[in-house]
Write a protein that holds these residues in place. Structure first.
Motif, PDB file in Angstrom:
ATOM      1  N   ASP A 240      10.340   0.158  10.973  1.00 53.39           N
ATOM      2  CA  ASP A 240       9.851   1.545  10.974  1.00 53.39           C
ATOM      3  C   ASP A 240       9.407   1.976   9.574  1.00 53.39           C
ATOM      4  N   ALA A 241      10.073   1.441   8.537  1.00 58.13           N
ATOM      5  CA  ALA A 241       9.724   1.819   7.166  1.00 58.13           C
ATOM      6  C   ALA A 241       8.297   1.423   6.822  1.00 58.13           C
ATOM      7  N   ALA A 242       7.840   0.312   7.388  1.00 54.70           N
ATOM      8  CA  ALA A 242       6.482  -0.156   7.093  1.00 54.70           C
ATOM      9  C   ALA A 242       5.421   0.838   7.564  1.00 54.70           C
ATOM     10  N   GLY A 243       5.776   1.686   8.532  1.00 54.37           N
ATOM     11  CA  GLY A 243       4.815   2.647   9.048  1.00 54.37           C
ATOM     12  C   GLY A 243       4.971   4.054   8.505  1.00 54.37           C
ATOM     13  N   LEU A 244       5.825   4.248   7.501  1.00 54.30           N
ATOM     14  CA  LEU A 244       6.022   5.587   6.947  1.00 54.30           C
ATOM     15  C   LEU A 244       4.766   6.073   6.235  1.00 54.30           C
ATOM     16  N   GLU A 245       4.507   7.356   6.377  1.00 51.10           N
ATOM     17  CA  GLU A 245       3.352   7.962   5.704  1.00 51.10           C
ATOM     18  C   GLU A 245       3.805   8.466   4.338  1.00 51.10           C
ATOM     19  N   LEU A 246       3.688   7.595   3.363  1.00 52.50           N
ATOM     20  CA  LEU A 246       4.089   7.903   1.992  1.00 52.50           C
ATOM     21  C   LEU A 246       2.856   8.088   1.119  1.00 52.50           C
ATOM     22  N   ARG A 247       3.037   8.802   0.031  1.00 46.96           N
ATOM     23  CA  ARG A 247       1.917   9.017  -0.882  1.00 46.96           C
ATOM     24  C   ARG A 247       1.457   7.677  -1.449  1.00 46.96           C
ATOM     25  N   GLU A 248       0.155   7.482  -1.433  1.00 50.18           N
ATOM     26  CA  GLU A 248      -0.411   6.245  -1.956  1.00 50.18           C
ATOM     27  C   GLU A 248      -0.751   6.428  -3.427  1.00 50.18           C
ATOM     28  N   PRO A 249      -0.258   5.560  -4.307  1.00 50.34           N
ATOM     29  CA  PRO A 249      -0.513   5.736  -5.740  1.00 50.34           C
ATOM     30  C   PRO A 249      -1.972   5.482  -6.103  1.00 50.34           C
ATOM     31  N   GLU A 250      -2.407   6.155  -7.169  1.00 48.45           N
ATOM     32  CA  GLU A 250      -3.742   5.913  -7.701  1.00 48.45           C
ATOM     33  C   GLU A 250      -3.741   4.608  -8.502  1.00 48.45           C
ATOM     34  N   GLU A 251      -4.929   4.160  -8.867  1.00 50.12           N
ATOM     35  CA  GLU A 251      -5.047   2.883  -9.565  1.00 50.12           C
ATOM     36  C   GLU A 251      -4.344   2.896 -10.913  1.00 50.12           C
ATOM     37  N   ASP A 252      -4.302   4.044 -11.576  1.00 52.35           N
ATOM     38  CA  ASP A 252      -3.698   4.116 -12.909  1.00 52.35           C
ATOM     39  C   ASP A 252      -2.231   4.544 -12.851  1.00 52.35           C
ATOM     40  N   GLU A 253      -1.610   4.482 -11.674  1.00 50.15           N
ATOM     41  CA  GLU A 253      -0.230   4.926 -11.521  1.00 50.15           C
ATOM     42  C   GLU A 253       0.698   3.742 -11.210  1.00 50.15           C
ATOM     43  N   THR A 254       1.929   3.887 -11.621  1.00 47.28           N
ATOM     44  CA  THR A 254       2.979   2.909 -11.341  1.00 47.28           C
ATOM     45  C   THR A 254       4.096   3.606 -10.587  1.00 47.28           C
TER      46      THR A 254
END
Length: 499
Positions: A237-251
């Motif tokens: 279920d964790a694989a399908g969580l809607e989490l914020r996607e980081p930008e290219e310059d973010e870690t």
């Protein structure tokens, strides 16, 4: 080089290779290592049986399963730190549902023995060649002539007997006794208990077992199945969580704390980290409940789950008593913070120290008896000195966020993160004496622990992790993720950190 000389060199090399290989093989199957496996002091011995055999002791039946290769291994479990067989079988069930950490431990031990055997075999393989060259051609011809005499044959026979006496005890694998009767686990337990597919290849040594033993094994299998189902579903279920996607310059960094031996959550935490784009991890401590060697299985598990992360920073919690936890994870590649400013994720600077209620106090180890207040003051001074030097600390990682309160009050740090209280709070902003804004954040118990106990077929309370986003060397956002005891996920909104 003439062709004749080349052939001689190849012959010497071939002879060395044959002798070295035979010697290394014999040394390998005669090797053993003592390590901690499944909360036991255990002796690991490789062989060529193609099976993994676990000798559990006088109460529970021995177990066997195919290793999937020609190499086998026998694991003899020794003493364990428990006075309850029910507690021990519960540990077995938890470890069996997440075995990768223990498989890695045994695998490392076998690889170490194999490497040592190869080195020793290579050295032994050179001995006959050295003797050959040292004796010389004339002496070799003389020895061949003498070998045809009665005394020569007698001497050769003595040498052969001595070599046989050395080789035979080593053996080519520890052959099982003909009296051992291995029975499939499903047959041993009976048709009334549904066996998980993963356990269908397991066999037990079924002689001299009692009804009580069968009940213990059945209880462990039942707990194993329940735990496996709960955490496997949570991982999927964790694989399908809607989490914020980081930008290219973010870690993005995953924050865990207060695992308290619940290795079932490690694969779940990793799945959440993958879904959120995390590439590093903060561990705020209390990986164990007592800090003892028998809890190495918990450290093996979290190390295996995040083995491929370049950044793995940690501090010890108040339950990680002694130096074992930090030293063991340090050997597995984790960076334990010791009160010095170090490079952190995404170009940031990181500061942290062990909880003073454990024995580790970083650079202040030689000063015994420091109070929590004194440790907080030292941490504050270190952070503010770095700020004055133009090397501002962006994150303080501690077990209890209260240790960073002084640095926040003076405006010397961007973010303080911790755990300890088993409840998620924050991120809460504050303005320091110098006008700088900083935040404090506490994550809940990643192990879902009630007090210091987390092992079980499912969570004892809600389990929490956090995803911290870094940009341009500073933490710029936090997203909390909580797994409820019924398997439901609660995902908080990503909170932006502004300065």
């Amino acid at each position: 080089m003439s062709s004749f000389r080349l052939l001689r060199v190849l012959a010497w090399f071939g002879a060395w290779l044959v002798v070295s290989t035979c010697a290394a093989s014999l040394i390998f199957v005669g090797s053993e290592r003592t390590i901690v496996v499944a909360s036991h002091d255990a002796t690991v011995s490789p062989d060529l049986s193609g099976n993994v055999v676990v000798r559990t002791g006088p109460v529970l039946p021995d177990l066997r399963i195919s290793s999937g290769s020609e190499i086998g291994v026998e694991v003899e479990l020794g003493k364990a730190d428990t006075d309850s067989m029910q507690v021990l079988t519960a540990r077995y069930a938890a470890i069996a549902s997440q075995p990768r950490g223990q498989v890695a431990v045994v695998g490392r031990a076998v690889r170490t023995m194999a490497l040592a055997a190869i080195v020793q075999g290579a050295a032994l393989g050179a001995v006959p060649l050295l003797i050959w060259f040292a004796v010389g051609g004339d002496r070799r011809r003389d020895l061949v002539r003498r070998l045809r005499t009665r005394s020569g044959l007698l001497g050769a026979a003595v040498v052969l007997v001595v070599l046989t006496g050395i080789v035979v005890p080593l053996g080519w694998g520890r052959s099982e006794s003909a009296a051992e009767r291995w029975t499939p686990l499903g047959e041993f337990l009976g048709p009334s208990l549904r066996l998980p597919p993963e356990a269908e290849g397991v066999e037990v040594l079924a002689d001299a077992t009692t009804a009580q033993t069968r009940r213990l094994v059945a209880s462990a299998v039942s707990s194993y199945r329940q735990g496996l189902e709960f955490y496997s579903r949570a991982e999927q279920d964790a694989a399908g969580l809607e989490l914020r996607e980081p930008e290219e310059d973010e870690t993005v960094v995953l924050l865990v704390s207060d695992r308290h031996d619940n290795i079932g959550m490690d694969s779940v935490a990793r799945a959440i980290a993958d879904a959120g784009g995390a590439t590093a991890i903060f561990n705020a401590g209390d990986d164990t409940s007592t800090g003892e060697r028998w809890e190495a299985f918990s450290l093996d598990s979290v190390a295996e789950a995040f083995e491929d992360y370049d950044g793995r920073w940690a501090v010890a919690g108040n339950h990680d008593h002694g130096s074992f936890v930090s030293e063991y994870l340090g050997e597995l590649g984790w960076t334990y913070l010791d009160g010095s400013v170090v490079d952190g994720p995404g170009g940031s600077r990181l500061l942290g120290v062990d909880d003073p209620r454990s024995s580790g106090l970083g650079n202040w180890r030689d000063e015994t008896g420091l109070t929590s207040k004194e440790v907080g003051e030292r941490l504050t001074e270190a952070a503010c000195q770095a700020d004055e030097d133009g090397e501002r600390v962006n994150t303080i990682l501690v077990h209890d966020a209260d240790f960073g309160a002084g640095a926040l009050a003076r405006g010397c740090v961007d973010l303080v993160v911790g755990g300890h209280v088993h409840v998620t709070t924050g991120p809460d902003p504050g303005v320091g004496e110098n006008g700088s804004t900083g935040y404090t954040y506490t994550t809940g118990t990643t192990g879902g622990a009630a007090y210091a106990i987390a092992i079980g077929t499912k969570l004892r309370r809600a389990a929490a992790v956090a995803l911290i986003t870094y940009r341009d060397g500073r933490p710029v956002g936090i997203q909390s993720v909580t797994l409820q005891t019924n398997g439901r996920y609660d995902v908080d909104e990503w909170v932006e950190l502004t300065y």
